[in-house]
Design a protein around this motif. Sequence first.
Motif, short mmCIF file in Angstrom:
data_model
loop_
_atom_site.label_atom_id
_atom_site.label_comp_id
_atom_site.label_asym_id
_atom_site.label_seq_id
_atom_site.Cartn_x
_atom_site.Cartn_y
_atom_site.Cartn_z
N TYR A 182 0.83 -1.21 0.00
CA TYR A 182 0.00 0.00 0.00
C TYR A 182 0.87 1.26 0.00
CZ TYR A 182 -4.46 -2.38 0.55
OH TYR A 182 -5.58 -3.13 0.32
N THR A 183 0.23 2.37 -0.38
CA THR A 183 0.94 3.65 -0.44
C THR A 183 1.36 4.15 0.94
OG1 THR A 183 -1.26 4.65 -0.51
CG2 THR A 183 -0.08 4.49 -2.62
N ALA A 184 0.73 3.60 1.99
CA ALA A 184 1.13 3.90 3.38
C ALA A 184 0.57 2.77 4.23
CB ALA A 184 0.55 5.24 3.85
N LEU A 185 1.01 2.69 5.46
CA LEU A 185 0.51 1.62 6.33
C LEU A 185 -1.00 1.78 6.48
CD1 LEU A 185 1.14 -0.70 8.31
CD2 LEU A 185 1.52 1.01 10.07
N PRO A 186 -1.79 0.81 5.99
CA PRO A 186 -3.25 0.99 5.96
C PRO A 186 -3.85 1.26 7.35
CG PRO A 186 -2.60 -0.97 4.70
CD PRO A 186 -1.38 -0.47 5.39
N SER A 187 -3.27 0.71 8.41
CA SER A 187 -3.89 0.90 9.73
C SER A 187 -3.75 2.33 10.24
CB SER A 187 -3.30 -0.08 10.74
OG SER A 187 -1.91 0.09 10.78
N ALA A 192 -4.98 4.97 2.25
CA ALA A 192 -3.88 4.28 1.54
C ALA A 192 -4.45 3.41 0.41
CB ALA A 192 -3.10 3.43 2.53
N LYS A 193 -3.71 3.41 -0.71
CA LYS A 193 -4.19 2.66 -1.89
C LYS A 193 -3.25 1.51 -2.17
CE LYS A 193 -4.13 6.37 -4.59
NZ LYS A 193 -4.29 7.30 -5.69
N LYS A 194 -3.81 0.42 -2.68
CA LYS A 194 -2.95 -0.70 -3.01
C LYS A 194 -2.23 -0.41 -4.33
CE LYS A 194 -4.04 -4.42 -4.94
NZ LYS A 194 -5.09 -5.34 -5.29
N GLY A 257 5.04 5.93 -2.28
CA GLY A 257 4.68 5.50 -0.93
C GLY A 257 5.27 6.38 0.15
N ILE A 258 4.62 6.31 1.33
CA ILE A 258 5.09 7.09 2.49
C ILE A 258 5.22 6.12 3.66
CG2 ILE A 258 4.42 8.92 4.12
CD1 ILE A 258 2.88 10.02 1.49
#
Length: 407
Positions: A182-187, A192-194, A257-258
Amino acid sequence: MKNTVVMKFGGTSVGSSDRISAVAKKIAKYIKEKNEQVVVVVSAMTGETDRLVELCRKVSGSKYSQREYHQLLSSGEQVSAALTAMALLREGVQAKSLLAHQVRIRTKHVYGTELIMAIDKNIIEENIKSGIVPIVAGFQGVDEFNNYTTLGRGGSDTTAVALAATLDSVPCIIFTDVDGVYTALPSICKQAKKLRYLTYEEMLELASSGAKVLQARSVHLAHKYKVPLWVRSSFSDDYGTEIVKEYKDMEDAVVSGITCRTDQVKITLRDIPDTPGTLARIFSVIGEAGIVVDMIVQTKGLGGITSLSFTVNEESGDKTFETLSMLVKQEMNKARIEIDKNIAKLSVVGEGMRTHAGVASKMFEILGREGINIDMVTTSEIKISVAIDQKYAELAVRSLHEHFIEF
Ligand code: ADP
Ligand code: ASP
Ligand code: MG
């Protein structure tokens, strides 16, 4: 080896007897439908390695035998490998669990980590030729004296890629508990996008900056040996994220990504002599102690003195402090050492930075608008990292994501 794929299943994917049965069904289905040979690598059941680390601490305190530590930690993967083989046998698929000494995964201790030196591919090939699916215990290695070693947290990814490389760079699919990178940690970032694709270099930067979805060393190996690599969910049939050499589209996103990691500490040395050779002396002492340094900043001082800050992994923090205390006492008696455990390293990563200017200034502007002070900065061609106060880490990820990815 033609028509072969390495499949790695992480801790959550083999986290219970039901999950192991589901994984066995997935492998059996794949073999039936694709008519390919499969080599499986498994992690310990979720939470097991942490439990073993905790047991070690309780029994030994802070000083423990390295040999016994690795003997202990490697046992988690032995359990899941045997259980996965049993579950496959139940599905009517011939399978055999193999431990590091049986596959001869030789490791060597280099700069504080165990690196894989060689794997005996004959054993894998013999099993495959006899119609047996090898289920290799991830994370384990053996040293030159046949002692068990382990490959660092998340190291089963590296076992899987190293096996794929040894089998003439066959594809490697990392099955995990998210359906891709993902573009960032989804939690922490709901938006965040896959990502459908990422380059090896982007994945390496993301992994080494905190995206623990892959162990960074596995990405480095995959790139080096041209192993085709995917991250997929063991819970779905989603295509996942493919790691590619380069993007096919001419124009890709500037930032892919971040990431954020909070497992580093900042060491500051104040009032050290501003003379040639001082930095070399400090970092040679740290290097000799096997401590890996990440970000470094030197502040120019006045009157022949200067100060220096750098980051190390938190588990090396106390050792760094002790090592430098000795040096300061013996050679730089005016200097002072400080340790800051509340830092976060925030990174933006993207191939597009090679050709687009202004990402750093935008990043600093966004952080400034949020009132977040920047402590240190490092860059590579496709990454900008800053150290900030840990309490702003999640806010910073969300703000940067909003600007660079959601716009
Ligand atoms: P496994 O046990 O399968 O090896 P890990 O816990 O090591 O799984 O890696 C998967 C986890 O990585 C995800 O559950 C997620 O919390 C974390 N992660 C961190 N950054 C990312 C990211 N950018 N994209 C996807 N997952 C990420
Ligand atoms: N079981 C090991 C760990 O928890 C290795 C892995 O999961 O990849 O770090
Ligand atoms: Mg992992």
